[in-house]
Design a protein around this motif. Structure first.
Motif, PDB file in Angstrom:
ATOM      1  N   THR A  68       0.843  -1.203   0.000  1.00 43.81           N
ATOM      2  CA  THR A  68       0.000   0.000   0.000  1.00 43.81           C
ATOM      3  C   THR A  68       0.871   1.243   0.000  1.00 43.81           C
ATOM      4  OG1 THR A  68      -1.882   1.041   1.102  1.00 43.81           O
ATOM      5  CG2 THR A  68      -0.226   0.050   2.532  1.00 43.81           C
ATOM      6  N   THR A  69       0.225   2.374   0.182  1.00 44.61           N
ATOM      7  CA  THR A  69       0.965   3.634   0.183  1.00 44.61           C
ATOM      8  C   THR A  69       1.110   4.138   1.616  1.00 44.61           C
ATOM      9  OG1 THR A  69      -0.995   5.030   0.075  1.00 44.61           O
ATOM     10  CG2 THR A  69      -0.116   4.223  -2.023  1.00 44.61           C
ATOM     11  N   ALA A  70       1.932   5.180   1.720  1.00 48.22           N
ATOM     12  CA  ALA A  70       2.080   5.805   3.036  1.00 48.22           C
ATOM     13  C   ALA A  70       0.990   6.838   3.272  1.00 48.22           C
ATOM     14  CB  ALA A  70       3.456   6.469   3.134  1.00 48.22           C
ATOM     15  N   ALA A  71       0.141   6.992   2.292  1.00 45.32           N
ATOM     16  CA  ALA A  71      -0.947   7.969   2.434  1.00 45.32           C
ATOM     17  C   ALA A  71      -2.069   7.385   3.290  1.00 45.32           C
ATOM     18  CB  ALA A  71      -1.493   8.344   1.062  1.00 45.32           C
ATOM     19  N   GLU A  72      -2.729   8.260   4.016  1.00 44.32           N
ATOM     20  CA  GLU A  72      -3.817   7.795   4.872  1.00 44.32           C
ATOM     21  C   GLU A  72      -5.104   8.553   4.630  1.00 44.32           C
ATOM     22  OE1 GLU A  72      -2.618   7.534   8.957  1.00 44.32           O
ATOM     23  OE2 GLU A  72      -1.361   5.777   8.520  1.00 44.32           O
ATOM     24  N   ASP A  73      -5.098   9.411   3.640  1.00 46.77           N
ATOM     25  CA  ASP A  73      -6.279  10.216   3.376  1.00 46.77           C
ATOM     26  C   ASP A  73      -6.532  10.210   1.878  1.00 46.77           C
ATOM     27  OD1 ASP A  73      -7.970  12.448   2.726  1.00 46.77           O
ATOM     28  OD2 ASP A  73      -7.623  13.179   4.768  1.00 46.77           O
ATOM     29  N   ILE A  74      -7.683   9.709   1.481  1.00 47.71           N
ATOM     30  CA  ILE A  74      -7.948   9.565   0.047  1.00 47.71           C
ATOM     31  C   ILE A  74      -8.240  10.885  -0.639  1.00 47.71           C
ATOM     32  CG2 ILE A  74      -8.763   7.188   0.252  1.00 47.71           C
ATOM     33  CD1 ILE A  74     -11.611   8.287   0.134  1.00 47.71           C
ATOM     34  N   TYR A  75      -8.369  11.963   0.131  1.00 47.24           N
ATOM     35  CA  TYR A  75      -8.553  13.276  -0.485  1.00 47.24           C
ATOM     36  C   TYR A  75      -7.217  13.918  -0.813  1.00 47.24           C
ATOM     37  CZ  TYR A  75     -13.456  13.060   0.846  1.00 47.24           C
ATOM     38  OH  TYR A  75     -14.768  12.679   0.972  1.00 47.24           O
ATOM     39  N   THR A  76      -6.286  13.847   0.136  1.00 49.73           N
ATOM     40  CA  THR A  76      -5.019  14.557  -0.053  1.00 49.73           C
ATOM     41  C   THR A  76      -3.904  13.641  -0.560  1.00 49.73           C
ATOM     42  OG1 THR A  76      -4.257  14.104   2.199  1.00 49.73           O
ATOM     43  CG2 THR A  76      -5.627  16.069   1.873  1.00 49.73           C
ATOM     44  N   TRP A  77      -4.007  12.372  -0.295  1.00 45.03           N
ATOM     45  CA  TRP A  77      -2.950  11.396  -0.586  1.00 45.03           C
ATOM     46  C   TRP A  77      -1.613  11.839   0.002  1.00 45.03           C
ATOM     47  CZ3 TRP A  77      -4.892   6.996  -1.646  1.00 45.03           C
ATOM     48  CH2 TRP A  77      -6.034   6.883  -2.455  1.00 45.03           C
ATOM     49  N   GLU A  78      -1.678  12.545   1.065  1.00 44.79           N
ATOM     50  CA  GLU A  78      -0.444  12.993   1.712  1.00 44.79           C
ATOM     51  C   GLU A  78       0.216  11.802   2.411  1.00 44.79           C
ATOM     52  OE1 GLU A  78       0.999  16.229   5.077  1.00 44.79           O
ATOM     53  OE2 GLU A  78      -1.121  16.007   4.595  1.00 44.79           O
ATOM     54  N   ASN A  79       1.521  11.660   2.184  1.00 43.09           N
ATOM     55  CA  ASN A  79       2.252  10.547   2.814  1.00 43.09           C
ATOM     56  C   ASN A  79       2.437  10.845   4.296  1.00 43.09           C
ATOM     57  OD1 ASN A  79       2.957   8.770   0.461  1.00 43.09           O
ATOM     58  ND2 ASN A  79       3.768  10.736  -0.260  1.00 43.09           N
ATOM     59  N   VAL A  80       1.836  10.021   5.102  1.00 39.71           N
ATOM     60  CA  VAL A  80       1.847  10.247   6.544  1.00 39.71           C
ATOM     61  C   VAL A  80       2.615   9.129   7.257  1.00 39.71           C
ATOM     62  CG1 VAL A  80       0.408  10.437   8.595  1.00 39.71           C
ATOM     63  CG2 VAL A  80      -0.328  11.504   6.453  1.00 39.71           C
ATOM     64  N   ALA A  81       2.261   7.905   6.925  1.00 43.61           N
ATOM     65  CA  ALA A  81       2.903   6.766   7.598  1.00 43.61           C
ATOM     66  C   ALA A  81       4.330   6.587   7.049  1.00 43.61           C
ATOM     67  CB  ALA A  81       2.084   5.509   7.343  1.00 43.61           C
ATOM     68  N   PRO A  82       5.206   5.996   7.852  1.00 45.81           N
ATOM     69  CA  PRO A  82       6.563   5.752   7.349  1.00 45.81           C
ATOM     70  C   PRO A  82       6.549   4.694   6.249  1.00 45.81           C
ATOM     71  CG  PRO A  82       6.247   4.777   9.521  1.00 45.81           C
ATOM     72  CD  PRO A  82       5.029   5.562   9.240  1.00 45.81           C
ATOM     73  N   THR A  83       7.361   4.930   5.217  1.00 49.55           N
ATOM     74  CA  THR A  83       7.461   3.913   4.175  1.00 49.55           C
ATOM     75  C   THR A  83       8.326   2.760   4.687  1.00 49.55           C
ATOM     76  OG1 THR A  83       9.367   5.061   3.249  1.00 49.55           O
ATOM     77  CG2 THR A  83       7.227   5.588   2.296  1.00 49.55           C
ATOM     78  N   GLY A  84       8.196   1.633   4.009  1.00 46.92           N
ATOM     79  CA  GLY A  84       8.953   0.452   4.429  1.00 46.92           C
ATOM     80  C   GLY A  84       8.040  -0.639   4.957  1.00 46.92           C
ATOM     81  N   VAL A  85       8.650  -1.590   5.626  1.00 47.27           N
ATOM     82  CA  VAL A  85       7.904  -2.779   6.065  1.00 47.27           C
ATOM     83  C   VAL A  85       7.543  -2.664   7.536  1.00 47.27           C
ATOM     84  CG1 VAL A  85       7.986  -5.297   6.256  1.00 47.27           C
ATOM     85  CG2 VAL A  85       9.194  -4.146   4.383  1.00 47.27           C
TER      86      VAL A  85
END
Lengths: 482, 390
Positions: B42-59
């Protein structure tokens, strides 16, 4: 007092002109020196095109010669249209008159309906400024005063309520029997009357549909009126009325202009006047009915409820209209008002266990909604020409723009440039056109093979219009796919 | 069974998500519980409006799931908006324009790189919904391993040629409902394999209506809507219909709503109480205490909230133009539909004047959900399909 009356004036087929002529007569009879300035040449002494600045300048100059200036205000008198340019033109003209015209009073018969356009707030502010200029602003009911205060944030103390019928005079002296004899109406019948210009907001279709629910061969519903202004919508509405009238021999439609005397004679001939308006500020017909002590059945719109006398009935929907007509005529309403068209009855419950039956409730909702639909929007359910459109593939004919594929050469480049320049305007229009097309297809679907022609319709169908005519719903529940 | 590594590709694993993402997460969890090795990509985004990367990338490891997050890019979308307008206008875009449109939205290049190298290590890759960009790259990179949950509903985008390519290229399609399948078939989107795996809703959270009323200061009867307050979900139309109904009925129809999105300006006649984003338990309590749950959206592929309302014994009043919601209401008998403001008004009249008549409808709703939309049954069908196809 030397008074200038700025108003439409006879000879004219116009309710406001009729109203003004009575004001004129009454004031003159009271000894005032009254002169009329009308928007068209008339029996008044002078005229000016009140929709133009030059016309309003003339009116203002003339007004300064009078001690009192009374403007009978209706938007159609002062505005060509309500688009921003014409609105500003009309607004400026009125400001000119109010500021330069001296001792100006305004009797407001109607203000424009509030729109939801982009400039609505600015428009409201301009109206507010405008209404603050005259010395007096008058309306015909408390409801209208409250509406103006709310709409334009005006001081309620500056708005005066005057009796709509204070200047009204009888135009006919015949008796009820004489009036009926002149129209060929039986003396022992009970006559409901709808009178006025034929336009959707007058709601005469409501009266016909409600009347269809009343039992009694002695009952009559008479509609008299004409189209004041021809528009496609008015014509469509007249066609609707003609179609509805065909279904019930007790209903007659007298198309054409009725003189003041004839108009009053109809009121004398009737037993009750029905004013099933969809919207109105106040009604001259209600005042004329009061002159002859005829009860009125009126919808609760504008200032009507306040205007009608105590012997009258105020209704708010199809059901109460039927009930009021039934009560006044002491006739029985058909069962249609008591079964699935209006009430849940037993239909909403299964015989076993008292568990509500969804399909029955859904039919109930659809049936009631059809009545509601007719009440508010009569033309949407009319039969219309069936268009040659591919209803099975509603997206096949969407308006599409050129694909904008790249190309070489000056022509392709020019096309790209033009496209980029106009896209921002053209694309929304295309969306709108396609939405209209989809709506049309939806309506067409509801008509194809489902709505009988007026000739095919039975009176019963008019009494109990049903929503299934509008949309094909699956009659049985689909089986789950396992 | 439970033999193999499964990837579930979802646009976001955040909190502000759509129904498709919730469903994918539940499928992943269900498979993991049965012993499948499941990874969420998945992506690091948590908001389907902004798609702003919030969560840390990686595993990361979340419960029984391995979650790989990649950076979402392409958050500015003027080109996509412009092309979207042309699609909505009914214009036929060329295939290159369609791809330009798809690539002008949110993309996940890191996911592409990862799948280019690792797609072969998964027995199956489950992805959805059809408009998620990753579905397109999977149709190119690993079509033989990809199973798509289209989560389809009727909209102009579903008619784009690139999605016909995508849906017919992948190994198979999993449908949630009959209306969704019917739509796919009518649009020519069915490839070699498809299955009805359905979907499900979880057991309702514990419900405490009295506490809900106290906490959010809700008095009296009300109708309830939970979801995104946006055009696509029918929110402006609901406000318009409510205004009309209030005018006709001469009384306010009180609405309590929760979720994301601006509720916009409200007219004088509207009694709308917005309680914002609330915990699932509060949402369920709100639904349980309502006269009815309102579903104004015409573009639903499953409508989880409608089934949740059924579970809670709350009847539904829903937009007739949503085929799947109409299907739910007709089959369960637990809801009414409205096709226009007049029918909406009459539904409201019934609710206010005779609430027990509609409340009684809901009696069959819980059984309908229990019989057909529970996770064990869905996971059974998912596993059977995996075994057969992969």
């Amino acid at each position: 007092m030397k008074t200038l009356l700025i108003t439409p004036f006879p000879p004219a087929r116009d309710g406001l002109a009729t109203y003004a002529s009575q004001v004129y007569s009454k004031w003159r009879s009271e000894g005032h020196d009254v002169e009329v300035l009308s928007p068209e040449p008339s029996a008044g002494k002078s005229s000016a095109d009140l929709k133009t600045l030059s016309g309003m300048w003339q009116a203002a100059r003339r007004a300064r010669r009078f001690e009192r200036v009374v403007v009978q205000f209706h938007p159609e008198t002062f505005f060509y249209a309500m688009d921003p340019v014409h609105f500003l033109q009309g607004w400026a003209g009125l400001m000119l008159l109010f500021l330069l015209g001296g001792n100006v009073e305004v009797v407001v018969h109607e203000t424009p309906h509030r729109s939801s356009g982009r400039f609505d707030d600015a428009r409201s502010a301009l109206w507010r400024v405008l209404w603050r200029q005259p010395k007096r602003v008058c309306v015909h009911s408390e409801a209208e005063r409250a509406a103006m205060v709310a709409e334009y944030a005006l001081d309620s103390g500056r708005i005066y309520v005057i009796d709509h019928g204070e200047t009204f005079q009888r135009r006919s002296a015949v008796t009820r029997d004489e009036a009926r004899f002149s129209f060929g109406i039986e003396a022992d019948s009970f006559v409901f009357l709808c009178a006025g210009f034929i336009q959707p907001h007058k709601g005469f279709d409501r009266a016909i549909r409600a009347f269809a629910n009343l039992e009694g061969k002695h009952l009559r519903l008479v509609i008299i009126g004409e189209m004041r202004v021809w528009t496609a919508e008015h014509q469509e509405y007249l066609d609707l009325l003609r179609g509805l009238v065909e279904l019930d021999p007790r209903v007659t439609l007298h198309e054409g202009y009725a003189s003041d005397e004839t108009f009053d004679r109809w009121i004398i001939a009737c037993d009750a006047v029905v004013l099933p308006y969809r919207h109105i500020w106040s009604s001259g017909v209600a005042e004329r009915a009061a002159l002859y002590d005829r009860p009125v059945i009126a919808t609760d719109v504008g200032g009507l409820a306040e205007q009608v006398r105590s012997s009258s009935r105020v209704v708010r929907d199809a059901e109460t209209l039927v009930a009021a007509m039934s009560e006044l005529s002491a006739s029985k309403a058909r069962k249609a008002t008591g079964n699935s068209s209006f009430t849940e009855g037993a239909a909403g419950r299964r015989a076993r266990g008292g568990v509500p039956d969804r399909a029955a409730l859904q039919r109930l909702v659809a049936g009631r909604a059809a009545v509601l639909h007719d009440w508010y929007d009569p033309l949407a359910r009319m039969e219309r020409p069936i268009l040659d459109v591919p209803v099975s593939d509603p997206l096949a004919g969407h308006l599409a723009l050129p694909s904008g594929q790249g190309g070489v050469g000056p022509k392709a480049i020019a096309q790209q440039v033009v496209r980029r320049l106009i896209d921002w305007r053209v694309v929304p229009i295309a969306i709108y056109v396609n939405a209209l097309r989809d709506q049309l297809l939806g309506d067409t679907r509801s008509v194809v093979g489902e709505v009988p022609t007026n000739a095919q319709r039975s009176p019963e169908a008019v009494r109990k219009p049903s929503a299934p005519q509008r949309r094909r719903r699956p009659s049985s529940e689909s089986e789950p796919r396992s | 069974m439970a033999n193999g590594r499964i990837a579930v590709v979802s646009a976001t694993a955040g909190s502000n998500v759509g129904g498709a993402e919730v469903m994918l997460r539940d499928v992943a969890g269900g498979l993991a519980e049965r012993g499948w090795e499941v990874e969420i990509l998945t992506t690091a985004a948590e908001d389907i409006y902004t798609w702003e990367n919030v969560a840390p990338t990686g595993v990361s490891h979340e419960e029984a799931l391995t979650v790989r997050r990649f950076e979402a890019v392409g958050l500015s979308q003027p080109v996509r908006d412009q092309l979207s307008m042309r699609i909505l206008a009914g214009e036929k875009l060329t295939m290159s324009e369609q791809y330009r449109w798809a690539n002008a939205g949110m993309r996940v290049p890191g996911l592409y790189d990862y799948l280019a190298e690792n797609a072969g290590s998964y027995r199956a890759i489950i992805c959805g919904p059809y408009m998620f960009w990753a579905g397109l790259i999977l149709a190119d990179l690993a079509p033989e391993r990809t199973i798509l949950f289209p989560c389809l509903h009727d909209e102009p985008f579903a008619r784009l040629g690139l999605y016909r390519y995508q849906m017919t290229a992948v190994r198979g399609l999993w449908f949630q409902t009959d209306p969704e399948f019917d739509l796919a078939r009518s649009l020519g989107l069915i490839g070699d394999r498809y299955a009805f795996v359905g979907s499900a809703v979880s057991n309702p959270a514990s419900v405490d209506v009295a506490s809900f009323r106290r906490r959010y200061r809700v008095d009296g009867d009300y109708i309830f809507f939970a979801g995104r307050r946006e055009w696509g979900k029918g929110w402006p139309q609901l406000m318009s219909d409510l205004t009309f109904a209030s005018e006709v009925l001469g009384r306010t129809v009180p609405l309590v709503t929760c979720g994301v999105g601006e509720i916009g300006p409200l007219g004088d006649k509207l009694g709308v109480r917005d309680i914002g984003v609330v915990p699932d338990a509060d949402r369920a309590s709100g639904q349980a205490g309502a006269l009815a749950y309102i579903q104004p959206s015409a573009m639903e592929s499953f409508s989880r909230t409608v089934l949740e309302a059924f579970q809670l014994g709350t009847p539904v009043v829903a937009n007739w133009h949503s085929g799947v919601v109409r299907w739910h209401c007709e089959r369960s008998g637990a809801g009414l539909t409205y096709a226009n403001r007049y029918e909406f008004t009459e539904c409201m009249r019934l609710l206010l004047d005779n609430p027990e008549s509609i409340r009684g409808l809901a009696s069959g709703g819980a059984a309908y959900v229990e019989e057909q939309f529970t996770w064990p049954a869905v996971i059974d069908r998912v596993e059977a399909s995996l075994e057969e196809w992969m």
